[in-house]
Motif scaffolding. Structure first.
Motif, mmCIF file in Angstrom:
data_model
loop_
_atom_site.group_PDB
_atom_site.id
_atom_site.type_symbol
_atom_site.label_atom_id
_atom_site.label_comp_id
_atom_site.label_asym_id
_atom_site.label_seq_id
_atom_site.Cartn_x
_atom_site.Cartn_y
_atom_site.Cartn_z
ATOM 1 N N GLY A 32 -15.861 22.424 -8.542
ATOM 2 C CA GLY A 32 -15.242 21.434 -7.676
ATOM 3 C C GLY A 32 -13.744 21.647 -7.535
ATOM 4 O O GLY A 32 -13.124 21.168 -6.580
ATOM 5 N N VAL A 33 -13.148 22.383 -8.472
ATOM 6 C CA VAL A 33 -11.732 22.738 -8.389
ATOM 7 C C VAL A 33 -11.474 23.561 -7.122
ATOM 8 O O VAL A 33 -10.443 23.415 -6.474
ATOM 9 N N PHE A 34 -12.417 24.420 -6.773
ATOM 10 C CA PHE A 34 -12.271 25.258 -5.577
ATOM 11 C C PHE A 34 -12.564 24.471 -4.306
ATOM 12 O O PHE A 34 -11.866 24.581 -3.322
ATOM 13 N N GLN A 35 -13.657 23.714 -4.339
ATOM 14 C CA GLN A 35 -14.032 22.861 -3.217
ATOM 15 C C GLN A 35 -14.946 21.768 -3.748
ATOM 16 O O GLN A 35 -16.010 22.060 -4.314
ATOM 17 N N GLU A 36 -14.536 20.525 -3.586
ATOM 18 C CA GLU A 36 -15.341 19.398 -4.043
ATOM 19 C C GLU A 36 -16.722 19.482 -3.398
ATOM 20 O O GLU A 36 -16.841 19.743 -2.204
ATOM 21 N N GLY A 37 -17.764 19.304 -4.216
ATOM 22 C CA GLY A 37 -19.125 19.373 -3.689
ATOM 23 C C GLY A 37 -19.745 20.763 -3.747
ATOM 24 O O GLY A 37 -20.855 20.968 -3.265
ATOM 25 N N SER A 38 -19.043 21.734 -4.351
ATOM 26 C CA SER A 38 -19.588 23.095 -4.473
ATOM 27 C C SER A 38 -20.800 23.099 -5.403
ATOM 28 O O SER A 38 -20.855 22.338 -6.375
ATOM 29 N N TYR A 39 -21.741 23.975 -5.094
ATOM 30 C CA TYR A 39 -22.922 24.132 -5.947
ATOM 31 C C TYR A 39 -23.505 25.521 -5.725
ATOM 32 O O TYR A 39 -23.083 26.257 -4.829
ATOM 33 N N ALA A 40 -24.460 25.882 -6.560
ATOM 34 C CA ALA A 40 -25.115 27.184 -6.449
ATOM 35 C C ALA A 40 -26.627 26.988 -6.480
ATOM 36 O O ALA A 40 -27.125 26.067 -7.123
ATOM 37 N N VAL A 41 -27.320 27.882 -5.802
ATOM 38 C CA VAL A 41 -28.782 27.879 -5.812
ATOM 39 C C VAL A 41 -29.221 29.248 -6.315
ATOM 40 O O VAL A 41 -28.938 30.271 -5.679
ATOM 41 N N SER A 42 -29.879 29.260 -7.479
ATOM 42 C CA SER A 42 -30.334 30.518 -8.068
ATOM 43 C C SER A 42 -31.221 30.218 -9.267
ATOM 44 O O SER A 42 -31.177 29.126 -9.833
ATOM 45 N N ASP A 43 -32.002 31.225 -9.689
ATOM 46 C CA ASP A 43 -32.708 31.112 -10.961
ATOM 47 C C ASP A 43 -31.894 31.779 -12.077
ATOM 48 O O ASP A 43 -32.298 31.795 -13.219
ATOM 49 N N TRP A 44 -30.731 32.354 -11.712
ATOM 50 C CA TRP A 44 -29.769 32.970 -12.636
ATOM 51 C C TRP A 44 -30.326 34.186 -13.371
ATOM 52 O O TRP A 44 -29.809 34.562 -14.416
ATOM 53 N N ASN A 45 -31.368 34.813 -12.830
ATOM 54 C CA ASN A 45 -31.933 36.007 -13.457
ATOM 55 C C ASN A 45 -31.384 37.268 -12.806
ATOM 56 O O ASN A 45 -31.144 37.303 -11.600
ATOM 57 N N GLU A 46 -31.235 38.301 -13.614
ATOM 58 C CA GLU A 46 -30.760 39.591 -13.108
ATOM 59 C C GLU A 46 -31.644 40.048 -11.952
ATOM 60 O O GLU A 46 -32.874 39.970 -12.025
ATOM 61 N N GLY A 47 -31.008 40.505 -10.884
ATOM 62 C CA GLY A 47 -31.724 40.984 -9.710
ATOM 63 C C GLY A 47 -32.007 39.899 -8.683
ATOM 64 O O GLY A 47 -32.433 40.193 -7.568
ATOM 65 N N SER A 48 -31.756 38.649 -9.040
ATOM 66 C CA SER A 48 -32.012 37.532 -8.127
ATOM 67 C C SER A 48 -30.836 37.290 -7.196
ATOM 68 O O SER A 48 -29.697 37.656 -7.494
ATOM 69 N N LYS A 49 -31.137 36.616 -6.108
ATOM 70 C CA LYS A 49 -30.097 36.203 -5.175
ATOM 71 C C LYS A 49 -29.502 34.897 -5.680
ATOM 72 O O LYS A 49 -30.166 34.110 -6.347
ATOM 73 N N VAL A 50 -28.234 34.684 -5.361
ATOM 74 C CA VAL A 50 -27.570 33.417 -5.651
ATOM 75 C C VAL A 50 -26.797 33.005 -4.403
ATOM 76 O O VAL A 50 -26.173 33.837 -3.740
ATOM 77 N N LEU A 51 -26.904 31.732 -4.070
ATOM 78 C CA LEU A 51 -26.159 31.169 -2.952
ATOM 79 C C LEU A 51 -25.049 30.301 -3.531
ATOM 80 O O LEU A 51 -25.316 29.371 -4.292
ATOM 81 N N PHE A 52 -23.810 30.623 -3.203
ATOM 82 C CA PHE A 52 -22.652 29.824 -3.601
ATOM 83 C C PHE A 52 -22.279 28.981 -2.391
ATOM 84 O O PHE A 52 -21.830 29.524 -1.375
ATOM 85 N N LEU A 53 -22.485 27.669 -2.491
ATOM 86 C CA LEU A 53 -22.404 26.824 -1.311
ATOM 87 C C LEU A 53 -21.402 25.685 -1.453
ATOM 88 O O LEU A 53 -21.171 25.178 -2.549
ATOM 89 N N GLY A 54 -20.873 25.299 -0.318
ATOM 90 C CA GLY A 54 -20.048 24.107 -0.236
ATOM 91 C C GLY A 54 -20.909 22.962 0.257
ATOM 92 O O GLY A 54 -22.087 23.148 0.581
ATOM 93 N N PRO A 55 -20.345 21.762 0.341
ATOM 94 C CA PRO A 55 -21.131 20.595 0.736
ATOM 95 C C PRO A 55 -21.742 20.701 2.134
ATOM 96 O O PRO A 55 -22.748 20.063 2.413
ATOM 97 N N ASP A 56 -21.163 21.536 2.989
ATOM 98 C CA ASP A 56 -21.698 21.693 4.343
ATOM 99 C C ASP A 56 -22.757 22.791 4.439
ATOM 100 O O ASP A 56 -23.248 23.092 5.519
ATOM 101 N N GLY A 57 -23.098 23.418 3.291
ATOM 102 C CA GLY A 57 -24.125 24.468 3.287
ATOM 103 C C GLY A 57 -23.605 25.850 3.630
ATOM 104 O O GLY A 57 -24.369 26.809 3.662
ATOM 105 N N SER A 58 -22.311 25.979 3.871
ATOM 106 C CA SER A 58 -21.750 27.307 4.117
ATOM 107 C C SER A 58 -21.245 27.868 2.793
ATOM 108 O O SER A 58 -21.074 27.143 1.822
#
Length: 141
Positions: A32-58
């Motif tokens: 949230g220090v970078f952007q309030e409402g930030s979150y990530a979507v991932s299973d956090w496993n090696e080789g997996s994709k991760v989405l680093f998202l802001g509150p607007d989904g970008s």
């Protein structure tokens, strides 16, 4: 592109620092220090994709290039997300962001190394130390 390095010593075991870094509830707090409402979507496993998202989904989409739980996490940024859609290669494509944890006598040294574009270097130099202080506070609390 330039590489920035941000080290911090945290009076907590590396397992706790790791959990603060990647557990959804605490991840949202320190990023949230970078952007309030930030979150990530991932299973956090090696080789997996991760989405680093802001509150607007970008945000950014990345690959977990390497994961050694409680020791090392490496993201390879692939591109940007706009309106929930992956955009073709961007200036961030291929940039690495690495988190290294080393514990000695109950103190964990967390070092974040990241490749950034020149136009974002000042922003991260100013902001990442604030994020690390938040991680320290959450880990030591």
């Amino acid at each position: 592109m330039q590489t920035l390095s941000f080290p911090i010593k945290i009076k907590a075991p590396k397992e706790k620092v790791w959990k603060v870094l990647w557990d959804d509830s605490t991840y949202r707090l320190w990023t949230g220090v970078f952007q309030e409402g930030s979150y990530a979507v991932s299973d956090w496993n090696e080789g997996s994709k991760v989405l680093f998202l802001g509150p607007d989904g970008s945000g950014m989409y990345s690959l977990i290039a390497q994961s050694k739980p409680n020791e090392f996490m490496s993201f390879k940024h692939l591109g940007e997300l706009k309106d929930g859609k992956e955009q073709p290669a961007s200036e961030w494509s291929g940039a690495l962001e690495n988190y290294t944890l080393k514990e000695t006598a109950g103190v964990t040294e967390l070092t974040v190394e990241m490749e950034v574009t020149d136009d974002f270097a000042k922003y991260f130099k100013d902001t990442f130390p604030q994020a690390l202080e938040k991680i320290k506070s959450l880990s030591e609390g």
